[in-house]
Design a protein around this motif. Structure first.
Motif, mmCIF file in Angstrom:
data_model
loop_
_atom_site.group_PDB
_atom_site.id
_atom_site.type_symbol
_atom_site.label_atom_id
_atom_site.label_comp_id
_atom_site.label_asym_id
_atom_site.label_seq_id
_atom_site.Cartn_x
_atom_site.Cartn_y
_atom_site.Cartn_z
ATOM 1 N N THR A 134 0.820 -1.112 0.182
ATOM 2 C CA THR A 134 0.108 -0.017 -0.113
ATOM 3 C C THR A 134 0.897 1.478 -0.025
ATOM 4 O OG1 THR A 134 -1.665 -1.257 1.432
ATOM 5 C CG2 THR A 134 -2.000 1.093 1.104
ATOM 6 N N LEU A 135 0.694 2.239 -0.950
ATOM 7 C CA LEU A 135 1.265 3.507 -0.774
ATOM 8 C C LEU A 135 0.424 4.513 -1.046
ATOM 9 C CD1 LEU A 135 3.783 2.390 -3.845
ATOM 10 C CD2 LEU A 135 4.296 2.288 -1.246
ATOM 11 N N VAL A 136 0.817 5.687 -0.063
ATOM 12 C CA VAL A 136 0.025 6.840 -0.082
ATOM 13 C C VAL A 136 0.785 7.984 -0.781
ATOM 14 C CG1 VAL A 136 -0.958 8.293 1.594
ATOM 15 C CG2 VAL A 136 -1.012 5.876 1.924
ATOM 16 N N GLU A 137 0.142 8.888 -1.282
ATOM 17 C CA GLU A 137 0.675 10.019 -2.045
ATOM 18 C C GLU A 137 1.681 9.575 -2.758
ATOM 19 O OE1 GLU A 137 -0.833 13.141 -1.604
ATOM 20 O OE2 GLU A 137 -2.585 12.000 -0.448
ATOM 21 N N GLN A 138 1.690 8.836 -3.766
ATOM 22 C CA GLN A 138 3.011 8.274 -4.383
ATOM 23 C C GLN A 138 2.980 8.864 -5.992
ATOM 24 O OE1 GLN A 138 5.666 5.969 -4.000
ATOM 25 N NE2 GLN A 138 6.178 6.617 -5.904
ATOM 26 N N ARG A 139 4.092 9.239 -6.372
ATOM 27 C CA ARG A 139 4.336 9.823 -7.509
ATOM 28 C C ARG A 139 4.181 8.781 -8.495
ATOM 29 N NH1 ARG A 139 9.006 14.497 -7.712
ATOM 30 N NH2 ARG A 139 7.667 16.030 -6.536
ATOM 31 N N ILE A 140 3.600 8.712 -9.521
ATOM 32 C CA ILE A 140 3.236 7.856 -10.657
ATOM 33 C C ILE A 140 3.396 8.434 -11.935
ATOM 34 C CG2 ILE A 140 1.542 6.022 -11.685
ATOM 35 C CD1 ILE A 140 0.071 5.817 -8.957
ATOM 36 N N ARG A 141 4.510 7.954 -12.725
ATOM 37 C CA ARG A 141 4.640 8.530 -14.165
ATOM 38 C C ARG A 141 3.880 7.830 -14.985
ATOM 39 N NH1 ARG A 141 10.349 10.202 -16.220
ATOM 40 N NH2 ARG A 141 9.883 11.423 -18.223
ATOM 41 N N VAL A 142 2.754 8.549 -15.273
ATOM 42 C CA VAL A 142 1.596 7.760 -16.053
ATOM 43 C C VAL A 142 1.757 8.093 -17.491
ATOM 44 C CG1 VAL A 142 0.065 8.201 -14.425
ATOM 45 C CG2 VAL A 142 0.442 9.833 -16.151
ATOM 46 N N ALA A 143 2.753 8.853 -17.835
ATOM 47 C CA ALA A 143 3.298 8.949 -19.469
ATOM 48 C C ALA A 143 4.524 9.898 -19.407
ATOM 49 C CB ALA A 143 2.095 9.849 -20.074
ATOM 50 N N GLN A 144 5.151 9.764 -20.561
ATOM 51 C CA GLN A 144 6.497 10.624 -20.590
ATOM 52 C C GLN A 144 6.359 11.893 -20.029
ATOM 53 O OE1 GLN A 144 9.156 8.970 -21.605
ATOM 54 N NE2 GLN A 144 10.615 10.588 -21.301
ATOM 55 N N ARG A 145 5.581 12.777 -19.976
ATOM 56 C CA ARG A 145 5.164 14.281 -19.480
ATOM 57 C C ARG A 145 4.356 14.359 -18.553
ATOM 58 N NH1 ARG A 145 7.054 18.723 -22.066
ATOM 59 N NH2 ARG A 145 5.378 19.498 -22.079
ATOM 60 N N ARG A 146 4.162 13.244 -17.791
ATOM 61 C CA ARG A 146 2.820 13.350 -16.936
ATOM 62 C C ARG A 146 3.097 12.383 -15.615
ATOM 63 N NH1 ARG A 146 -3.064 14.587 -18.997
ATOM 64 N NH2 ARG A 146 -2.556 16.055 -20.587
ATOM 65 N N VAL A 147 3.056 13.155 -14.548
ATOM 66 C CA VAL A 147 3.095 12.389 -13.162
ATOM 67 C C VAL A 147 2.049 12.824 -12.465
ATOM 68 C CG1 VAL A 147 4.509 12.165 -11.084
ATOM 69 C CG2 VAL A 147 5.626 12.512 -13.427
ATOM 70 N N ARG A 148 1.283 11.762 -11.899
ATOM 71 C CA ARG A 148 0.022 12.062 -10.907
ATOM 72 C C ARG A 148 0.756 11.446 -9.450
ATOM 73 N NH1 ARG A 148 -3.488 15.704 -13.325
ATOM 74 N NH2 ARG A 148 -4.159 14.905 -15.361
ATOM 75 N N ILE A 149 -0.194 11.835 -8.680
ATOM 76 C CA ILE A 149 -0.159 11.592 -7.185
ATOM 77 C C ILE A 149 -1.146 10.975 -6.885
ATOM 78 C CG2 ILE A 149 0.623 12.394 -4.806
ATOM 79 C CD1 ILE A 149 2.698 13.272 -7.219
ATOM 80 N N ALA A 150 -1.154 9.684 -6.592
ATOM 81 C CA ALA A 150 -2.580 8.867 -6.280
ATOM 82 C C ALA A 150 -2.653 9.219 -4.526
ATOM 83 C CB ALA A 150 -2.289 7.217 -6.419
ATOM 84 N N ASP A 151 -3.728 9.449 -4.509
ATOM 85 C CA ASP A 151 -4.101 9.118 -2.882
ATOM 86 C C ASP A 151 -3.761 8.065 -2.297
ATOM 87 O OD1 ASP A 151 -5.126 11.814 -2.704
ATOM 88 O OD2 ASP A 151 -7.078 11.227 -3.420
ATOM 89 N N ILE A 152 -4.085 6.947 -3.011
ATOM 90 C CA ILE A 152 -3.660 5.742 -2.543
ATOM 91 C C ILE A 152 -3.379 4.956 -3.736
ATOM 92 C CG2 ILE A 152 -4.100 3.496 -1.087
ATOM 93 C CD1 ILE A 152 -6.179 5.271 0.217
ATOM 94 N N CYS A 153 -2.470 3.904 -3.604
ATOM 95 C CA CYS A 153 -2.220 2.879 -4.791
ATOM 96 C C CYS A 153 -1.919 1.485 -4.011
ATOM 97 C CB CYS A 153 -1.405 3.493 -5.991
ATOM 98 S SG CYS A 153 0.285 3.687 -5.635
ATOM 99 N N LEU A 154 -2.424 0.440 -4.703
ATOM 100 C CA LEU A 154 -1.629 -0.838 -4.559
ATOM 101 C C LEU A 154 -0.879 -1.419 -5.730
ATOM 102 C CD1 LEU A 154 -4.768 -2.632 -3.080
ATOM 103 C CD2 LEU A 154 -3.053 -1.365 -1.674
#
Length: 172
Positions: free
Chosen positions: A61-81
């Motif tokens: 379980t990760l909270v507030e994790q940076r996720i590089r969804v594309a070459q020029r995009r990073v989203r911060i998920a509230d929670i991810c598994l």
């Protein structure tokens, strides 16, 4: 008169800490709406629930994790598994098993749908959006956000589930 937007390279974004962390979309830093009590409480309850089941479900379980969804995009998920056998990445580039977004009072569904679209394009197979104010949940699918009509959020093919009435009742 429109104001010019400063474009920064992704390398600069990735080297920089923001408090709170910000999304990066096509060269622009985008502030995220911070949650108030219900948002924070829901995020905490889900994190505890997922964390208590990590070994059984074979996830982290990760909270507030940076996720590089594309070459020029990073989203911060509230929670991810993420799966336990996923590569260990400081900035996630391997699609998580699940991304959860929790609406803040200022959030709107169209913005949340855009974030979900980014996760879906990356290949995240399970996307949940929770609204603590109205106590409803949505699944994101190829045809957009679908309001749940059941009391159970699940991930097909796994034991992972969340009982929504119990979760929302704990917000009080």
């Amino acid at each position: 008169m429109a104001t010019a937007t400063t474009i920064i390279p992704i390398e600069e974004y990735l080297r920089t800490s923001y408090h709170p962390d910000c999304d990066y979309v096509d060269g622009e830093i985008q502030e995220r709406n911070l949650g108030e009590r219900e948002h924070a409480r829901l995020q905490s309850l889900l994190t505890i629930w997922f964390g208590n089941n990590e070994k059984v479900w074979n996830v982290y379980t990760l909270v507030e994790q940076r996720i590089r969804v594309a070459q020029r995009r990073v989203r911060i998920a509230d929670i991810c598994l993420i799966r336990r056998n996923a590569p260990r990445e400081q900035v996630i580039v391997t699609p998580p098993l699940l991304c959860v977004e929790i609406l803040s009072p200022e959030d709107r569904l169209p913005r949340a749908a855009r974030v979900m679209e980014d996760y879906a394009r990356m290949g995240v197979p399970n996307l949940w959006l929770l609204d603590p104010k109205d106590q409803v949940a949505y699944n994101y699918a190829s045809d957009g956000l679908l309001k749940l009509t059941t009391n159970l959020l699940t991930i097909p093919g796994t034991e992972i589930s969340v009982d929504l009435p119990n979760l929302f009742a704990a917000l009080d």
